[in-house]
Motif scaffolding. Structure first.
Motif, PDB file in Angstrom:
ATOM      1  N   LYS A 142      65.246  42.545 -14.797  1.00 49.18           N
ATOM      2  CA  LYS A 142      65.155  43.289 -15.954  1.00 49.18           C
ATOM      3  C   LYS A 142      63.849  43.922 -16.401  1.00 49.18           C
ATOM      4  CE  LYS A 142      69.819  43.177 -16.428  1.00 49.18           C
ATOM      5  NZ  LYS A 142      70.098  42.365 -15.328  1.00 49.18           N
ATOM      6  N   PRO A 143      63.604  45.038 -16.873  1.00 45.61           N
ATOM      7  CA  PRO A 143      62.470  45.163 -17.402  1.00 45.61           C
ATOM      8  C   PRO A 143      61.794  44.198 -18.242  1.00 45.61           C
ATOM      9  CG  PRO A 143      63.603  47.143 -17.406  1.00 45.61           C
ATOM     10  CD  PRO A 143      64.623  45.947 -16.985  1.00 45.61           C
ATOM     11  N   MET A 144      60.501  44.331 -18.575  1.00 46.43           N
ATOM     12  CA  MET A 144      59.895  43.378 -19.673  1.00 46.43           C
ATOM     13  C   MET A 144      59.365  44.141 -20.705  1.00 46.43           C
ATOM     14  SD  MET A 144      57.959  40.452 -17.322  1.00 46.43           S
ATOM     15  CE  MET A 144      58.817  39.310 -16.339  1.00 46.43           C
ATOM     16  N   LEU A 145      59.865  44.286 -21.791  1.00 42.37           N
ATOM     17  CA  LEU A 145      59.308  45.103 -22.983  1.00 42.37           C
ATOM     18  C   LEU A 145      59.157  44.159 -24.090  1.00 42.37           C
ATOM     19  CD1 LEU A 145      60.900  47.407 -21.206  1.00 42.37           C
ATOM     20  CD2 LEU A 145      61.396  48.572 -23.074  1.00 42.37           C
ATOM     21  N   GLY A 146      58.426  44.438 -25.298  1.00 38.99           N
ATOM     22  CA  GLY A 146      58.274  43.697 -26.342  1.00 38.99           C
ATOM     23  C   GLY A 146      56.964  43.320 -26.799  1.00 38.99           C
ATOM     24  N   LYS A 147      56.790  42.516 -27.654  1.00 44.99           N
ATOM     25  CA  LYS A 147      55.713  42.098 -28.527  1.00 44.99           C
ATOM     26  C   LYS A 147      55.302  40.823 -28.025  1.00 44.99           C
ATOM     27  CE  LYS A 147      53.564  41.336 -32.985  1.00 44.99           C
ATOM     28  NZ  LYS A 147      53.222  39.826 -32.887  1.00 44.99           N
ATOM     29  N   HIS A 148      54.006  40.414 -28.153  1.00 45.58           N
ATOM     30  CA  HIS A 148      53.364  39.185 -27.838  1.00 45.58           C
ATOM     31  C   HIS A 148      53.852  38.181 -28.849  1.00 45.58           C
ATOM     32  CE1 HIS A 148      50.582  35.732 -27.769  1.00 45.58           C
ATOM     33  NE2 HIS A 148      50.291  36.236 -26.280  1.00 45.58           N
ATOM     34  N   PRO A 149      54.334  36.960 -28.402  1.00 48.41           N
ATOM     35  CA  PRO A 149      54.776  36.089 -29.704  1.00 48.41           C
ATOM     36  C   PRO A 149      53.883  35.658 -30.561  1.00 48.41           C
ATOM     37  CG  PRO A 149      54.438  34.933 -27.422  1.00 48.41           C
ATOM     38  CD  PRO A 149      54.370  36.261 -27.325  1.00 48.41           C
ATOM     39  N   SER A 150      52.698  35.750 -30.613  1.00 50.26           N
ATOM     40  CA  SER A 150      51.851  35.328 -31.774  1.00 50.26           C
ATOM     41  C   SER A 150      50.581  36.138 -32.080  1.00 50.26           C
ATOM     42  CB  SER A 150      51.110  34.121 -31.220  1.00 50.26           C
ATOM     43  OG  SER A 150      50.339  34.092 -30.263  1.00 50.26           O
ATOM     44  N   GLU A 151      50.325  37.105 -30.932  1.00 49.55           N
ATOM     45  CA  GLU A 151      49.269  38.091 -31.229  1.00 49.55           C
ATOM     46  C   GLU A 151      49.922  39.369 -31.835  1.00 49.55           C
ATOM     47  OE1 GLU A 151      46.029  38.108 -31.164  1.00 49.55           O
ATOM     48  OE2 GLU A 151      45.522  36.216 -29.668  1.00 49.55           O
ATOM     49  N   GLU A 152      49.213  39.734 -32.686  1.00 53.07           N
ATOM     50  CA  GLU A 152      49.481  40.944 -33.588  1.00 53.07           C
ATOM     51  C   GLU A 152      49.035  42.231 -32.788  1.00 53.07           C
ATOM     52  OE1 GLU A 152      51.609  41.545 -36.317  1.00 53.07           O
ATOM     53  OE2 GLU A 152      51.713  39.223 -36.198  1.00 53.07           O
ATOM     54  N   ASN A 153      50.022  43.029 -32.838  1.00 54.66           N
ATOM     55  CA  ASN A 153      49.512  44.570 -32.137  1.00 54.66           C
ATOM     56  C   ASN A 153      49.368  44.360 -30.732  1.00 54.66           C
ATOM     57  OD1 ASN A 153      50.063  45.336 -34.826  1.00 54.66           O
ATOM     58  ND2 ASN A 153      47.649  45.088 -35.367  1.00 54.66           N
ATOM     59  N   VAL A 154      49.955  43.528 -29.861  1.00 55.61           N
ATOM     60  CA  VAL A 154      49.861  43.169 -28.590  1.00 55.61           C
ATOM     61  C   VAL A 154      51.164  43.346 -28.107  1.00 55.61           C
ATOM     62  CG1 VAL A 154      49.053  41.841 -26.311  1.00 55.61           C
ATOM     63  CG2 VAL A 154      47.705  41.863 -28.615  1.00 55.61           C
ATOM     64  N   TYR A 155      51.366  44.520 -26.955  1.00 53.16           N
ATOM     65  CA  TYR A 155      52.535  44.731 -26.371  1.00 53.16           C
ATOM     66  C   TYR A 155      52.750  44.778 -24.853  1.00 53.16           C
ATOM     67  CZ  TYR A 155      53.386  46.054 -31.360  1.00 53.16           C
ATOM     68  OH  TYR A 155      53.347  46.068 -32.709  1.00 53.16           O
TER      69      TYR A 155
END
Length: 351
Positions: free
Chosen positions: A295-308
């Motif tokens: 499956k694709p990987m989409l989303g936000k880093h768990p701790s770093e702001e504004n990293v996707y």
């Protein structure tokens, strides 16, 4: 230069997501060095609603396939470049059981939108189809190489592309929270560079399972208006040429064309289309950014702001990218939820 989104990679994922963001009115910049391992540059670009050895409807076909042709037609208009080739896919049956199964499915509403015809006897000259086969619609291929080349030319003219190798160590966080890379300052950072995202400390924990794929271009006395697909696919390119593939190797993930890969493709082609292969005119290799659960990987880093991240599209990138790029933009700019099957929070346990 200040931008809203800095995208790392201009393969299929980076191209389509950046286009969506520009459409939404955001300032975008891409960094890409045309890495030779990009599967986008050699992929056949098939979109196929029925896949696999057991001929099953592809995951989310009812949602994904409504997006595919309208989106790539829009890209054709934007780039003034022919890239979309809607063509039927013919899949010969290998047993009476399979034939009977699809005769029954042809009356099922969940399949009727994808079935052009169920054929019960040999009908395609030059194809081994003694039991007939399944002729699909809402299928075809996208000329990814032409798409990427035309889009690259456009973003380059707009000053939206930096053609260098991305070095994670050169990335800095500014006091105000923006990201600095050389002269570029970005509010948001999005990794769209396939398996190379693992080279960054941000996403080195994601369980990519890269797969090497080889594709041949062959000269053969055979012509078909349809894509023929069973064991291998063959796309007719005209002038006696066909694109045939592909291998699947998750053990030797390198960019070296192999004799074994060539033999495998030619043997399977011979079982499907017995016409003699006069010449192999080209052999290409790419690394698919596959994932552990496909499956694709989409989303936000768990701790770093504004990293996707927007990646892991694998072998079905042409089918997945139009729908999930829209889903990703809605997540990035409006905070709407990502579909849970693709959200990288399913892998936070690996950190």
């Amino acid at each position: 230069m200040k931008v809203d989104f800095l995208l790392i990679g201009q393969g299929l994922a980076g191209t389509i997501l950046s286009y969506r963001l520009l459409e939404a009115g955001y300032k975008v910049h891409l960094i890409d060095d045309a890495h030779p391992s990009s599967s986008s540059k050699v992929a056949a670009g098939l979109y196929n609603p029925v896949t696999g050895r057991k001929l099953g409807k592809t995951w989310l076909a009812d949602i994904l396939f409504d997006e595919i042709e309208p989106f790539y037609k829009e890209m054709e208009g934007f780039l003034k470049q022919k890239i979309l080739h809607p063509i039927g896919i013919y899949r010969p049956f290998i047993s009476f059981e399979e034939q009977n199964e699809w005769l029954a499915k042809s009356a099922d509403e969940q399949y009727t939108g994808f079935i052009e015809k169920v054929i019960t006897g040999p009908q395609f000259p030059g194809v081994r189809d003694d039991l007939g086969g399944l002729l699909l619609k809402k299928s075809g291929y996208v000329d990814i190489k032409s798409l990427l080349k035309a889009y690259r030319s456009w973003v380059k003219k707009q000053g939206m592309l930096t053609e260098v190798r991305f070095l994670p160590g050169h990335l800095k966080r500014n006091p105000e929270g923006t990201w600095q890379y050389g002269q570029l300052e970005a509010k948001n950072l999005v990794f769209t560079n396939g398996v190379q995202a693992k080279d960054s400390s941000f996403f080195n924990w994601l369980p990519f399972t890269p797969v090497k794929g080889e594709i041949l271009t062959v000269r053969q006395e055979f012509h078909s208006r349809e894509i023929v697909n069973r064991g291998v696919f063959r796309i007719d390119m005209g002038n006696g040429l066909g694109k045939v593939g592909a291998t699947y190797d998750n053990q030797n993930v390198d960019l070296i064309p192999t004799d074994s890969g060539k033999r495998e493709i030619l043997e399977k082609l011979g079982q499907l289309i017995p016409a003699k292969v006069i010449e192999v005119t080209d052999q290409q290799v790419g690394i698919r950014p596959a994932t552990i659960d496909r499956k694709p990987m989409l989303g936000k880093h768990p701790s770093e702001e504004n990293v996707y991240i927007f990646g892991g599209l694998g072998a079905k990138g042409v089918s997945l990218a139009p729908y999930f790029s829209k889903n990703m933009v809605e997540f990035l700019v409006r905070g709407e939820e990502l579909q849970k099957e693709v959200n990288i929070n399913r892998f936070f346990k690996y950190i």
